[in-house]
Design a protein around this motif. Structure first.
Motif, PDB file in Angstrom:
ATOM      1  N   CYS A  53       4.092   1.830 -14.034  1.00 59.22           N
ATOM      2  CA  CYS A  53       3.832   3.261 -13.863  1.00 59.22           C
ATOM      3  C   CYS A  53       2.439   3.640 -14.345  1.00 59.22           C
ATOM      4  CB  CYS A  53       4.879   4.079 -14.619  1.00 59.22           C
ATOM      5  SG  CYS A  53       6.566   3.889 -13.987  1.00 59.22           S
ATOM      6  N   SER A  54       1.871   2.820 -15.235  1.00 60.33           N
ATOM      7  CA  SER A  54       0.543   3.090 -15.768  1.00 60.33           C
ATOM      8  C   SER A  54      -0.543   2.323 -15.028  1.00 60.33           C
ATOM      9  CB  SER A  54       0.494   2.719 -17.254  1.00 60.33           C
ATOM     10  OG  SER A  54       1.484   3.394 -17.982  1.00 60.33           O
ATOM     11  N   ASP A  55      -0.191   1.749 -13.855  1.00 68.04           N
ATOM     12  CA  ASP A  55      -1.143   0.961 -13.059  1.00 68.04           C
ATOM     13  C   ASP A  55      -1.715  -0.206 -13.849  1.00 68.04           C
ATOM     14  OD1 ASP A  55      -0.871   2.520 -10.748  1.00 68.04           O
ATOM     15  OD2 ASP A  55      -2.342   3.973 -11.476  1.00 68.04           O
ATOM     16  N   PRO A 133      13.722  -1.526 -13.526  1.00 67.37           N
ATOM     17  CA  PRO A 133      13.578  -1.626 -12.066  1.00 67.37           C
ATOM     18  C   PRO A 133      12.118  -1.605 -11.606  1.00 67.37           C
ATOM     19  CG  PRO A 133      15.329  -0.087 -12.619  1.00 67.37           C
ATOM     20  CD  PRO A 133      14.611  -0.398 -13.899  1.00 67.37           C
ATOM     21  N   CYS A 134      11.227  -0.993 -12.396  1.00 68.69           N
ATOM     22  CA  CYS A 134       9.810  -1.017 -12.040  1.00 68.69           C
ATOM     23  C   CYS A 134       9.274  -2.446 -12.100  1.00 68.69           C
ATOM     24  CB  CYS A 134       9.002  -0.128 -12.980  1.00 68.69           C
ATOM     25  SG  CYS A 134       9.471   1.610 -12.997  1.00 68.69           S
ATOM     26  N   LEU A 135       9.749  -3.203 -13.087  1.00 69.69           N
ATOM     27  CA  LEU A 135       9.277  -4.571 -13.250  1.00 69.69           C
ATOM     28  C   LEU A 135       9.986  -5.553 -12.322  1.00 69.69           C
ATOM     29  CD1 LEU A 135       8.133  -3.226 -15.865  1.00 69.69           C
ATOM     30  CD2 LEU A 135       8.441  -5.442 -16.984  1.00 69.69           C
ATOM     31  N   TRP A 154       1.572  -7.567  -6.755  1.00 72.27           N
ATOM     32  CA  TRP A 154       1.191  -7.821  -8.146  1.00 72.27           C
ATOM     33  C   TRP A 154       2.035  -8.935  -8.759  1.00 72.27           C
ATOM     34  CZ3 TRP A 154       4.838  -7.171 -11.962  1.00 72.27           C
ATOM     35  CH2 TRP A 154       5.941  -6.350 -11.677  1.00 72.27           C
ATOM     36  N   GLN A 155       3.291  -9.057  -8.291  1.00 71.92           N
ATOM     37  CA  GLN A 155       4.126 -10.154  -8.768  1.00 71.92           C
ATOM     38  C   GLN A 155       3.622 -11.499  -8.233  1.00 71.92           C
ATOM     39  OE1 GLN A 155       7.892  -8.397  -7.265  1.00 71.92           O
ATOM     40  NE2 GLN A 155       8.680  -8.705  -9.357  1.00 71.92           N
TER      41      GLN A 155
END
Length: 249
Positions: A53-55, A133-135, A154-155
């Motif tokens: 969420c924090s980019d 869930p974001c990760l 990003w993953q």
């Protein structure tokens, strides 16, 4: 100087309970270097911050490891007030792997406590957080093999940077190192030879494809004896996997 890959593998082995002497002999760093890595400064906890969420990105080596564990034996479940539980199911026969799963989960988000919940034959390593869930955007209803599993960009970047840790998570979840045997006629006599190999089993074709991709990144040869089973049996491939995975016991 040792690169971040060696440091990540060493820290994972330390969290699993392997002795500094054993790690030093296997990977090369001195015991004093390993102690410095073990006792080094840690990032201060951020109780409410989500890196996605924090980019930002989560700590790459530990996250790559945890992603492998999640895709193998992990799940997310929703609780009250939008809180999710990340659970990694660990076989009680391998207490070292239970410690390692707890350690890597804490490393990814250190401000959340990690619990161990005993079940019949296994232990669930659990952490509660609204942002799991974001990760793990692969979260969804139903078993993983019944839905599409694709990594976000990003993953993929994290796994491409630390494929060893990703494979450690996958093989510690759904893989094993076993001894195979074969016979050969030598001088008119039948002789038996034993050799080690790694196996990885998963019903998801997508997760199997990710395992193949990570092995390809490292140049480790593999084959598919069955659609849901992968084997690494060539001597050089087994030797490479031994450097950062090894037997479960």
């Amino acid at each position: 100087m040792y690169d971040e890959r060696v440091r990540a593998i060493a820290l994972a082995a330390i969290s699993a309970g392997e002795s500094l002497n054993s790690i030093s002999k296997r990977l090369g760093p001195s015991r004093s270097t390993l102690r410095d890595w073990r006792d080094g400064d840690r990032c201060p906890p951020r109780p409410n911050d989500c890196p996605i969420c924090s980019d930002e990105t989560p700590p790459a080596p530990s996250y790559s490891h945890l992603l492998g564990l999640y895709l193998g034996d992990g799940c997310l479940s929703e609780h009250r007030r939008g809180v999710y539980a990340l659970r990694i199911a660990c076989d009680d026969a391998y207490p070292r792997l239970i410690d390692e799963a707890a350690g890597v989960m804490s490393a990814v988000h250190s401000s959340r406590p990690v619990h161990r919940v005993q079940a019949i034959g296994y232990t669930s390593v659990v952490s509660y957080w609204k942002h799991w869930p974001c990760l793990f955007p692969q979260h969804g209803p139903g078993p993983k093999h019944q839905r599409t599993i694709e990594l976000a960009q990003w993953q993929r970047q994290i796994v491409a940077e630390y494929p060893e840790m990703f494979l450690r998570g996958l093989f510690n979840s759904d893989g094993c190192r076993v001894a195979n045997w074969a016979t050969r006629r030598v001088g008119g006599q039948t002789k038996r030879y034993e050799y080690p190999r790694y196996q990885f089993s998963n019903e998801s074709a997508d997760i199997m494809g990710l395992c193949q991709w990570a092995l390809d990144l490292l140049g480790i040869p593999w084959r598919m004896p069955r659609p849901n089973a992968l084997s690494v049996a060539r001597r050089e491939g087994v030797r490479r996997l031994d450097a950062f995975i090894g037997p479960k016991g």
